[in-house]
Design an enzyme around this catalytic site. Structure first.
Site, mmCIF file in Angstrom:
data_model
loop_
_atom_site.group_PDB
_atom_site.id
_atom_site.type_symbol
_atom_site.label_atom_id
_atom_site.label_comp_id
_atom_site.label_asym_id
_atom_site.label_seq_id
_atom_site.Cartn_x
_atom_site.Cartn_y
_atom_site.Cartn_z
ATOM 1 N N LYS A 54 0.155 -1.011 3.100
ATOM 2 C CA LYS A 54 -0.278 -2.395 2.847
ATOM 3 C C LYS A 54 -1.803 -2.478 2.847
ATOM 4 C CE LYS A 54 3.985 -4.187 4.790
ATOM 5 N NZ LYS A 54 4.712 -4.738 5.937
ATOM 6 N N GLN A 98 3.302 -7.118 11.856
ATOM 7 C CA GLN A 98 4.271 -6.076 11.470
ATOM 8 C C GLN A 98 5.449 -6.048 12.449
ATOM 9 O OE1 GLN A 98 4.184 -4.127 8.659
ATOM 10 N NE2 GLN A 98 6.159 -3.303 9.264
ATOM 11 N N ASP A 121 3.839 -13.273 5.004
ATOM 12 C CA ASP A 121 5.178 -12.689 5.048
ATOM 13 C C ASP A 121 6.242 -13.774 4.825
ATOM 14 O OD1 ASP A 121 5.753 -10.041 5.190
ATOM 15 O OD2 ASP A 121 5.650 -9.880 7.381
#
Ligand code: NAD
Length: 282
Positions: A54, A98, A121
């Site tokens: 990422k 994460q 997200d």
């Protein structure tokens, strides 16, 4: 029939290239940078790899890397304080916490500290509510990546019978919402579904997100169906999905491979979300 193999890697590359130009013109017109803060707690090896990709791909797209790392034994308060600091920092356009987090932390409570305009997200309660109500917001990356693949392939979703296998907050539920928004007739199957094969055989579009290696075999698919495989598992033969690719690709009309299908799309959608987050805050 031999299925057409949907090339997620190629579409993701095209999206990232287009995005690079869009990021550049946003920075030119606003005079400000775009920054993505990936937050990694602990040292889970798989999470390290995901966060590493990422960061690398966002830098390539012209997005600033504002990575934060916290130790495995960080407390709920310490992670919350780091997220609050990023939320208040105008240089941070997007925040990605994460997952999974170490088990002593309350992941849902921490995710919900991220303001929805920075929730790249798309996993906060506010983002989920906005999606459910069709209010503009940031969409979860993997489900949006699946939709982008289907649309790029010209798969007709309006009126189509679509079965999503899996009902997680991360993939199954938001994907079902996105399919509904496109007027598909959506069924969600899950671990308590009776006779899964009978349900999936009704579908013109089957999306497997159960986290069970090779759960979906030839007996689950009707001739000509489109099959999207979200699952990722490490096995002796390398990465495999929730779909038995060799068997299903003889029956389906289109199918995603693992790797090279949905996986690369997730990061491409994350980068798109980061630009959108910067636009929302501008
Ligand atoms: P999860 O474990 O949170 O949810 C799995 C869902 O599948 C549950 O709702 C469960 O009810 C259902 N399920 C489990 N066994 C089943 C069975 N036998 N029959 C029918 N349904 C069953 O998983 P998740 O986070 O949604 O992830 C699913 C898979 O997708 C995993 O393999 C994960 O690694 C992968 N994944 C891939 C990406 C990507 O970028 N490609 C992103 C996220 C998740």
């Amino acid at each position: 029939m031999t299925a057409h193999i949907i090339d997620g890697k190629a579409l993701a590359k095209k999206i990232r290239e287009e995005l690079r130009a869009d990021v550049e013109s946003f920075k030119r017109s606003t005079g400000g940078p775009i920054g993505l803060a990936t937050v990694l707690v602990g040292d889970d090896p798989a999470s390290e790899v995901y966060v590493g990709s990422k960061r690398k791909l966002s830098k390539e797209a012209g997005i600033e890397d504002l990575h934060r790392r916290l130790p495995m034994d960080a407390t709920q308060e310490q992670v919350a304080a780091a997220l609050d600091e990023l939320a208040a920092d105008p240089a941070v356009s997007g925040i990605l916490l994460q997952l999974p987090l170490p088990s002593h932390l309350d992941a849902k409570a921490l995710i919900d500290r991220i303001p929805w305009e920075k929730d790249v997200d798309g996993l906060t309660t506010t983002s989920a509510g906005r999606l459910a109500r069709s209010v503009e917001g940031l969409l979860p990356c993997t489900p949006q990546g699946v939709i982008s693949l289907l649309e790029d392939e010209g798969v007709e979703l309006q009126g189509a019978n679509a079965v999503v296998v899996g009902r997680s907050d991360l993939v199954g539920k938001p994907l079902a919402q996105l399919l509904l928004q496109r007027n598909a007739t959506v069924t969600i199957a899950h671990s308590k579904t009776k006779d899964l094969a009978a349900v999936t055989r009704q579908a013109e579009v089957v999306i497997a997100a159960a986290g069970v290696p090779h759960l979906i075999g030839a007996e689950h698919i009707s001739a000509g169906a489109v099959v999207i495989d979200v699952g990722i598992h490490r096995s002796g033969e390398g990465l495999i999905g929730d779909v038995d690719f060799d068997a299903v690709s003889k029956i389906a009309s289109k199918i995603t491979p693992v790797p090279g299908g949905v996986g690369p799309m997730t990061i491409a959608e994350l980068l798109r979300n980061t630009l959108k987050a910067a636009q929302l805050q501008n």
